[in-house]
Structures are given as structure tokens and as C-alpha cells.
Scaffold this active site. Structure first.
Site, mmCIF file in Angstrom:
data_model
loop_
_atom_site.group_PDB
_atom_site.id
_atom_site.type_symbol
_atom_site.label_atom_id
_atom_site.label_comp_id
_atom_site.label_asym_id
_atom_site.label_seq_id
_atom_site.Cartn_x
_atom_site.Cartn_y
_atom_site.Cartn_z
ATOM 1 N N ASP A 16 0.627 -1.307 0.040
ATOM 2 C CA ASP A 16 -0.069 -0.007 -0.023
ATOM 3 C C ASP A 16 0.967 1.241 -0.072
ATOM 4 O OD1 ASP A 16 0.959 -0.296 2.372
ATOM 5 O OD2 ASP A 16 -1.007 -0.719 3.436
ATOM 6 N N ASN A 30 -7.214 -1.826 14.485
ATOM 7 C CA ASN A 30 -8.520 -2.005 14.070
ATOM 8 C C ASN A 30 -8.886 -3.150 13.345
ATOM 9 O OD1 ASN A 30 -7.465 -1.339 11.779
ATOM 10 N ND2 ASN A 30 -8.881 0.311 11.155
ATOM 11 N N HIS A 78 -7.115 -3.971 10.476
ATOM 12 C CA HIS A 78 -6.785 -3.860 9.118
ATOM 13 C C HIS A 78 -5.618 -4.804 8.481
ATOM 14 C CE1 HIS A 78 -4.477 0.055 9.463
ATOM 15 N NE2 HIS A 78 -3.463 -1.025 9.313
ATOM 16 N N GLU A 81 -9.444 -1.394 5.463
ATOM 17 C CA GLU A 81 -10.076 -0.899 6.681
ATOM 18 C C GLU A 81 -11.451 -1.799 7.041
ATOM 19 O OE1 GLU A 81 -8.162 0.688 8.473
ATOM 20 O OE2 GLU A 81 -7.383 2.486 7.798
HETATM 21 C C1 F6R Z 1 1.750 -1.616 6.294
HETATM 22 C C2 F6R Z 1 0.291 -1.716 6.220
HETATM 23 C C3 F6R Z 1 -0.401 -1.964 7.589
HETATM 24 C C4 F6R Z 1 0.439 -2.050 8.727
HETATM 25 C C5 F6R Z 1 -0.403 -2.087 10.142
HETATM 26 C C6 F6R Z 1 0.415 -2.092 11.275
HETATM 27 O O1 F6R Z 1 2.048 -1.653 4.925
HETATM 28 O O2 F6R Z 1 -0.228 -1.975 5.432
HETATM 29 O O3 F6R Z 1 -1.446 -2.752 7.420
HETATM 30 O O4 F6R Z 1 0.913 -3.531 8.768
HETATM 31 O O5 F6R Z 1 -1.154 -0.737 10.202
HETATM 32 O O6 F6R Z 1 1.364 -1.056 11.238
HETATM 33 P P1 F6R Z 1 2.599 -0.913 12.298
HETATM 34 O O7 F6R Z 1 3.642 -2.285 11.943
HETATM 35 O O8 F6R Z 1 3.113 0.179 12.263
HETATM 36 O O9 F6R Z 1 1.821 -1.103 13.654
#
Ligand code: F6R
Length: 487
Positions: free
Chosen positions: A67, A135, A137, A142
Site C-alpha cells: 500500500d 482495528n 486492518h 479498513e
Molecule cells: C503497512 C500496512 C499496515 C500495517 C499495520 C501495522 O504496509 O499495510 O497494514 O501493517 O497498520 O502497522 P505497524 O506495523 O506500524 O503497527
């Protein structure tokens, strides 16, 4: 799904790096789906080190990132583009032509996403790395994202904006939108490796692994993916019911002293008189105190070589051996003397009817029978007859297909493990010895002991690694494929 427990963040990152490096060594032209975020930093550091110190070669791999914020310029220090170069790509020998990243500054997100999606579909992703949002995701899918979603522009959740605002000067600088590959795109990856660490992730992880599969928790869809490995540190795993994980998530049910089935009627199909104790004999010994075990001996086994005996004498000798075995294993024998064995022909309807009548009389909850790839024709026929008889019975039962020296399981063939305490395993060996005429010819005691020991030594390492340190597996185990036989 496999759950690997790590004690802390560093340990989680090291385990993940080992898995990724292994995959690259096995397949140098592998395609990896990379993720960004704090969770990945340790892993990327370890991979960079594996490149510099151990020479892990990234030159032929292809990558697709999950992403990117939108809108954001590539050179913005918060772009995922920057993140990947700073933390990984600049430190390994990757061919830049093989790097695929979503363009966060595109003026035409629809075309960008469509193009990215078809590139992924054409190329395929061998292993997709994932973190998880608080959450639930995955990528920037989301809560509420459709399980059918593809690469697209998405509005970020308030929780995500808040969570990610720590990387920006002001909260208002966090882009409100992102481009993300979809849930169905993620699910199309051959393998998935999800990492989660820290208390903050505990709730999301619990929902993902032990909650319902729902679009409210996008990560829960991973319960339906055939090949997912999750590495969690102690804090992230703190809300998980690890005891129930082997049964519900990791794909293996483990039966041991502390969770034995109780008050069940169990019918064990023994094609020849000695097959049940050579195959699942340890499990019979383990279950017999609390359950009612019946052994159905399908054939007389008169063709066995016993010098200087007539057919009738051999039938009699073998029956007596079974009676002795049943005393040791605390089971009740039933001799069916099926015709197909004597005639050498395909099983007749009378054979099926005989087994049907016996099963009707016994009314078992669990039927234990040779596994479907057992190579011995008498074993195969006994299985087929039993399944036909069960169809006539019109009753749902649990079917446990057992491994034996004539039908060894390959990886993926079994989903249940019985962990047999030493005293119970000795009963199995004693029971096998009661088939004196057979053991004199072939040392089935050694065969059965070696197989259970081999399984006991290898399976915890190969299949159960990280199941939670509290699950102790005995040195002797037996393997089964357990399923429901529906009426
Ligand atoms: C990152 C992504 C997100 C993260 C998630 C956890 O490319 O797509 O899904 O993996 O938000 O983020 P961190 O690792 O910063 O807790």
C-alpha cells in the site's frame, strides 16, 4: 494456520527473517509482497544483515508493496516508497526493475490500481508479508472492506490516521486516503506471513484468530487461507486462548492425557487380526479407560504363514492372539470373517451388510479405520466396505483414519495427533507381542515403536513448532486424519 510464539520483538523479527531467507534460498526468483510499518523494521534490519553477513541473494526476487498513502510524493519521508528504500532496498542487492510500488502521487488512482492489480495477478505473489492494524486492518483494508476487494483507493479510518499521526509533524498532515491492494488480492498469495507484536495488537489478534470471520475485522479472513503463518510476541498473544489453538486454528487436534474423549463408543476396524494394534494400538490403550472400545476384525487372516498348520488351525490361532491383545488393550473383539478375503473377489453385498449390522449393533460415536492411501488391498477393501456400511447406517460419526506401516502419511495427510504416555505405549507393544505367530516372522514391535518414535521426534519440530510452550508432546505419537462422516 500456524501460530509461532516469539518471546519479544527481536525474536519475532529473527524468526520472520529466517523464514523469508529460507524461502529466497529455495526459490531465488520468488515474488514477495512487502509491508511497511513499525512491525517490519526489525525484520528488514535482519534481512539486510543476512545479505551483508551471510550473502543471502536478493538479486532475482520480485516485490510488490501492499500500500501507499494518497496523495503523497515519493520523496516525502513518510511515503512507503521512502520507507522501503531506507529500511530495506538500499541495503540489499535487489534489482530495482523488479520493485513494484504503488504511486501515491498518481492523478488517476483508478488506472494506477487497475494496472497494479493486473500486474500482481499476472505475476502472482509467493509469500505476502502482513502486519495488522489495531482495528484489524491488513494492508489499508479498513474494517468494512469487502472480502472481494481488489487494489483500490480507500478512505483511511480515524483509528489509522490517529495511530499513524506519530510519524507526521501534525495530525492534519496524515493523508486521509491510501491506495491498497485488496483483500482478495492478499488472499491470492500462495503463502502469508503475518507479524504482530506488543500489547496494542492483542485485541486485534484475538479477533483475527479466534473471532468470527467478518468484514468488521478484515484480518479474520486469513482463517480461510490455506497457508498462513502468524508470528506473535508474548504481549500480542496475551489475550489468545493458546490451549484451544491447536484444535481450532493450527489445523491439528492434539489428544493427550489432559483432553481425552470420554464415554464414547469407539469401533476400530482391523482388516487383519493384528492391524489395529500395530496401527492405532497406542491410542486404543490411551482411550480405553474412559471409553468403550470395540475392535472389528474384518478377516480371519488365515493366509498368514504359520508353519505346519491347517487353515482352520491358523484361524483359531489368530483369534486367540486377538483375544489376548484385547485383554491387554481393554477392548472387545468382534470377528466378522468377511467373504472377500476367502474368495479373493471384490467385496460382496453380504460383506457390507455384515459390517453394517455390526456397526448398527454397536452404534459407535467414533469409527477408526485404515487411512485412504493404505497400500494393502485387504486394508483398502476393509475401508471401502466400512464406508459403504456407514452410508447404510445413516448416522453421523467421527471418522479417524489411522496411519500404519502399510499406509504412511505424507505432509498434509493428517490433522490429529495422539500423544501417548510411556505406560500406554508399552501396552501397545505388549499387545503386538500377543500376535506371536506374526511377530516371529516380522518384528512388528520394532516397526511400530520406530514409527511412533520417528513421528514423535519430527512432528513437534516440523509441524507444531511454537504451538505454545505449555503443550508437551510425548516421545511416542500416532497420527490420524479426523473428519466427520455425515449421514
Ligand atoms: C503497512 C500496512 C499496515 C500495517 C499495520 C501495522 O504496509 O499495510 O497494514 O501493517 O497498520 O502497522 P505497524 O506495523 O506500524 O503497527
Amino acid at each position: 494456520m500456524r501460530i509461532i510464539k516469539a518471546k519479544d520483538y527481536d525474536n519475532m523479527s529473527a524468526k520472520a527473517a529466517t523464514i523469508i531467507a529460507n524461502e529466497i534460498m529455495l526459490n531465488p526468483t520468488i515474488t514477495i509482497g512487502f509491508a511497511t510499518g513499525n512491525t517490519m523494521l526489525g525484520l528488514y534490519k535482519s534481512l539486510a544483515k543476512m545479505h551483508s553477513d551471510l550473502g543471502v541473494d536478493f538479486s532475482k526476487i520480485t516485490t510488490f508493496n501492499l500500500d501507499e498513502y494518497h496523495p503523497i510524493k515519493k520523496d516525502n519521508k513518510n511515503s512507503y516508497h521512502q520507507f522501503m528504500f531506507e529500511n530495506l532496498f538500499n541495503h540489499i542487492n535487489i534489482n530495482r526493475q523488479n520493485i513494484n510500488l504503488l504511486n501515491g502521487s498518481t492523478k488517476d488512482p483508478t488506472a494506477e490500481c487497475k494496472n497494479y492489480e493486473s500486474k500482481i495477478r499476472n505475476n502472482g505473489i509467493d509469500i505476502q508479508l502482513l502486519g495488522i492494524g489495531i482495528n484489524g486492518h491488513i494492508g489499508f483494508n479498513e474494517p468494512g472492506s469487502s472480502f472481494n476487494s481488489k487494489t483500490r483507493l480507500i478512505e483511511l479510518d480515524e483509528t489509522t490516521i490517529n495511530e499513524n499521526s506519530k510519524y507526521f509533524k501534525n495530525k492534519k498532515d496524515v493523508p486521509k486516503q491510501a491506495l491498497t491492494i485488496g483483500i482478495s488480492t492478499i488472499m491470492s498469495a500462495k503463502k502469508i506471513l503475518l507479524l504482530a507484536n506488543g500489547k496494542k495488537k492483542a485485541e486485534a489478534l484475538k479477533k483475527m484468530l479466534q473471532g468470527p470471520v467478518t468484514e468488521d475485522c478484515p484480518a479474520s479472513i486469513l482463517q480461510r487461507h490455506p497457508e498462513v503463518v502468524v508470528i506473535v510476541d508474548d504481549e500480542a498473544a496475551s489475550l489468545l486462548d493458546m490451549e484451544s489453538i491447536p484444535k481450532e486454528i493450527c489445523g491439528y487436534k492434539i489428544i493427550s492425557d489432559d483432553n481425552l474423549p470420554k464415554n464414547k463408543k469407539i469401533a476400530v476396524i482391523s482388516p487383519h487380526p493384528d492391524d489395529s494394534c500395530i496401527g492405532p494400538g497406542g491410542t486404543m490403550a490411551l482411550l480405553s479407560d474412559k471409553n468403550d472400545i470395540h475392535t472389528i476384525i474384518m478377516t480371519t487372516g488365515y493366509r498368514a504363514f504359520i508353519p505346519n498348520t491347517t487353515k482352520e488351525e491358523r484361524i483359531d490361532i489368530r483369534e486367540h492372539e486377538v483375544i489376548e491383545e484385547s485383554r491387554i488393550l481393554n477392548s472387545t473383539p468382534h470377528f466378522l470373517k468377511l467373504e472377500f478375503y476367502d474368495s479373493g473377489k471384490e467385496p460382496l453385498d453380504e460383506d457390507i451388510e455384515k459390517v453394517f449390522k455390526k456397526l448398527k449393533e454397536l452404534d459407535p460415536d467414533i469409527v477408526v479405520l485404515p487411512q485412504k492411501n493404505d497400500l494393502h488391498s485387504t486394508h483398502k477393501k476393509s475401508r471401502d466396505i466400512t464406508l459403504e456400511a456407514l452410508k447404510r447406517l445413516k448416522k453421523s460419526v467421527e471418522l479417524w483414519s489411522y496411519e500404519s506401516p502399510w499406509g504412511l502419511f505424507n505432509k498434509g495427510d493428517f490433522n490429529m495427533i495422539t500423544s501417548i504416555p510411556e505406560n500406554r505405549f508399552q501396552k501397545k507393544l505388549e499387545a503386538i507381542k500377543s500376535h506371536k505367530t506374526q511377530v516371529e516372522r516380522t518384528n512388528y514391535v520394532t516397526v511400530a515403536e520406530s514409527l511412533a518414535k520417528l513421528r514423535g521426534a519430527l512432528i513437534p519440530e516440523q509441524e507444531l513448532f511454537g504451538f505454545g510452550s505449555n503443550k508437551k508432546i510425548n516421545p511416542h505419537i500416532e497420527l490420524f486424519y479426523a473428519e466427520e462422516f455425515k449421514k
